[in-house]
Design an enzyme around this catalytic site. Structure first.
Site, PDB file in Angstrom:
ATOM      1  N   ARG A 176      25.311  47.077  18.527  1.00  0.00           N
ATOM      2  CA  ARG A 176      24.891  47.604  19.828  1.00  0.00           C
ATOM      3  C   ARG A 176      25.183  46.621  20.960  1.00  0.00           C
ATOM      4  NH1 ARG A 176      19.376  49.755  21.186  1.00  0.00           N
ATOM      5  NH2 ARG A 176      18.667  48.029  19.925  1.00  0.00           N
ATOM      6  N   ARG A 237      19.270  49.022   4.894  1.00  0.00           N
ATOM      7  CA  ARG A 237      18.387  50.089   4.448  1.00  0.00           C
ATOM      8  C   ARG A 237      19.256  51.221   3.914  1.00  0.00           C
ATOM      9  NH1 ARG A 237      14.880  46.986   4.157  1.00  0.00           N
ATOM     10  NH2 ARG A 237      12.866  46.961   5.203  1.00  0.00           N
ATOM     11  N   GLU A 266      14.881  55.442  -2.329  1.00  0.00           N
ATOM     12  CA  GLU A 266      14.415  54.461  -3.313  1.00  0.00           C
ATOM     13  C   GLU A 266      13.105  54.898  -3.951  1.00  0.00           C
ATOM     14  OE1 GLU A 266      16.145  50.647  -1.009  1.00  0.00           O
ATOM     15  OE2 GLU A 266      14.230  50.339  -1.977  1.00  0.00           O
ATOM     16  N   HIS A 284      17.041  46.537  -4.827  1.00  0.00           N
ATOM     17  CA  HIS A 284      16.413  45.973  -3.614  1.00  0.00           C
ATOM     18  C   HIS A 284      15.902  44.536  -3.838  1.00  0.00           C
ATOM     19  CE1 HIS A 284      14.610  47.322   0.449  1.00  0.00           C
ATOM     20  NE2 HIS A 284      14.733  46.005   0.428  1.00  0.00           N
TER      21      HIS A 284
END
Ligand code: DGY
Length: 319
Positions: A176, A237, A266, A284
């Protein structure tokens, strides 16, 4: 002061919390269902939450007017409804910094595993399949001279870039915001619009938070832009990647390989990925070292203790 902890924490963090109040740790030691979470937090002044605990307006209501702080034991905080909490005057904190190096190590391990076919090799040996050394056996690709495209050049993205530089890779990034000039200079990193980055990079590593803007950032269209020889690494994520589209791209040769530490739903993993040798799948583990998890829990505990004693939190979110 009542402090509700949704899952067990390393002892140094619990000790710190005990000095700040009456600590109640959930006996379940797993993410609580919404109703369980609401029941657990009644009367809480502070909540220590983590991945999988959805802390929103309803949880704040259930806790009651005394709730002053929600401390997430994670750098990512997409499990928290931050505006709903801060709008009620509740301080929200996360754990940036302390997990940067561990997560960057894991991202780089996935990159090496995916490019050198290490998971596949391990499975081959364990399956008892006969093998012998020869020059064309299980060839992967090297990293030297290749371009690593980093999406999100924050702390973890930069730590990954430093590792990649040591392996002789060229760094490009999108995000961004453009990184400060001194960061670009240190990493010799080139800023590119995302479509160009996807098209040019030999490997893409995702280091952006999960927001409405980044959900399915890597979808079928993005995967179609990537080189057939490219590798995708995700330690951010799961929902940043459209898992079904990724499974299809890996199956059909749209991209060469992927290394995933996080998943869309998940702990479930898209069944299409489970069948593929060119998908490296890890449960993870980005921040999963003893030192890092202890540091994360202690930082969360220090945030709770600070707020409950009327001081500023160390690492507030959305301030
Ligand atoms: C983080 O810190 O966000 C890690 O994913 C662990 O939850």
């Amino acid at each position: 002061m009542r402090i509700v902890v949704t899952r067990n924490l390393p002892e140094p963090a619990l000790e710190l919390l005990r000095s700040a109040g009456d600590v109640r740790v959930s006996r379940q030691d797993r993410a609580l269902e919404p109703a369980e979470l609401r029941a657990a937090v009644v009367g809480a002044d502070g909540i220590v939450a983590m991945l999988g605990d959805r802390v929103d307006a309803e949880v704040a209501e259930a806790a009651g007017p005394g709730l002053r702080v929600v401390a997430n034991v994670a750098v990512g905080y997409d499990n928290l409804d931050v505006p709903a909490l801060t709008g009620r005057g509740i301080t929200v904190t996360n754990t940036p910094g302390v997990l940067t190096e561990a997560t960057a190590d894991l991202a780089f391990a996935l990159l090496l595993m995916a490019t050198r076919r290490l998971g596949e090799g391990e499975r081959l040996i364990r399956s008892g399949t006969p093998w012998s050394f020869h020059l064309g056996f299980m060839l992967g690709t090297g990293l030297q001279g290749r371009t690593l495209g980093i999406i999100g050049l924050g702390g973890i993205g930069r730590a990954v870039a430093r590792r990649a530089r040591a392996f002789g890779m060229r760094i490009a990034y999108s995000g961004r915001r453009r990184a400060p000039a001194e960061v670009e200079a240190e990493l010799d990193a080139e800023y590119l619009p995302q479509a160009e980055l996807l098209a040019e990079a030999d490997a893409i590593s995702l280091h952006c938070p999960l927001t409405e803007r980044t959900r399915h950032l890597i979808d079928a269209a993005a995967l179609a832009v990537m080189k057939p020889s490219a590798v995708l690494i995700n330690t951010s994520r799961g929902p940043v990647v459209d898992e079904a589209a990724l499974a299809e791209a890996l199956r059909t040769g749209g991209i060469a390989a992927a290394g995933l530490d996080v998943f869309e739903r998940e702990p479930a993993v898209h069944p299409g990925l489970l069948e593929l040798d060119n998908a490296v799948l890890i449960p993870h583990l980005g921040s999963a070292t003893v030192e890092t998890r202890t540091a994360m829990a202690v930082l969360a505990a220090r945030n709770v203790a600070a707020v409950l004693s009327g001081n500023e939190p160390l690492t507030p979110v959305g301030a």
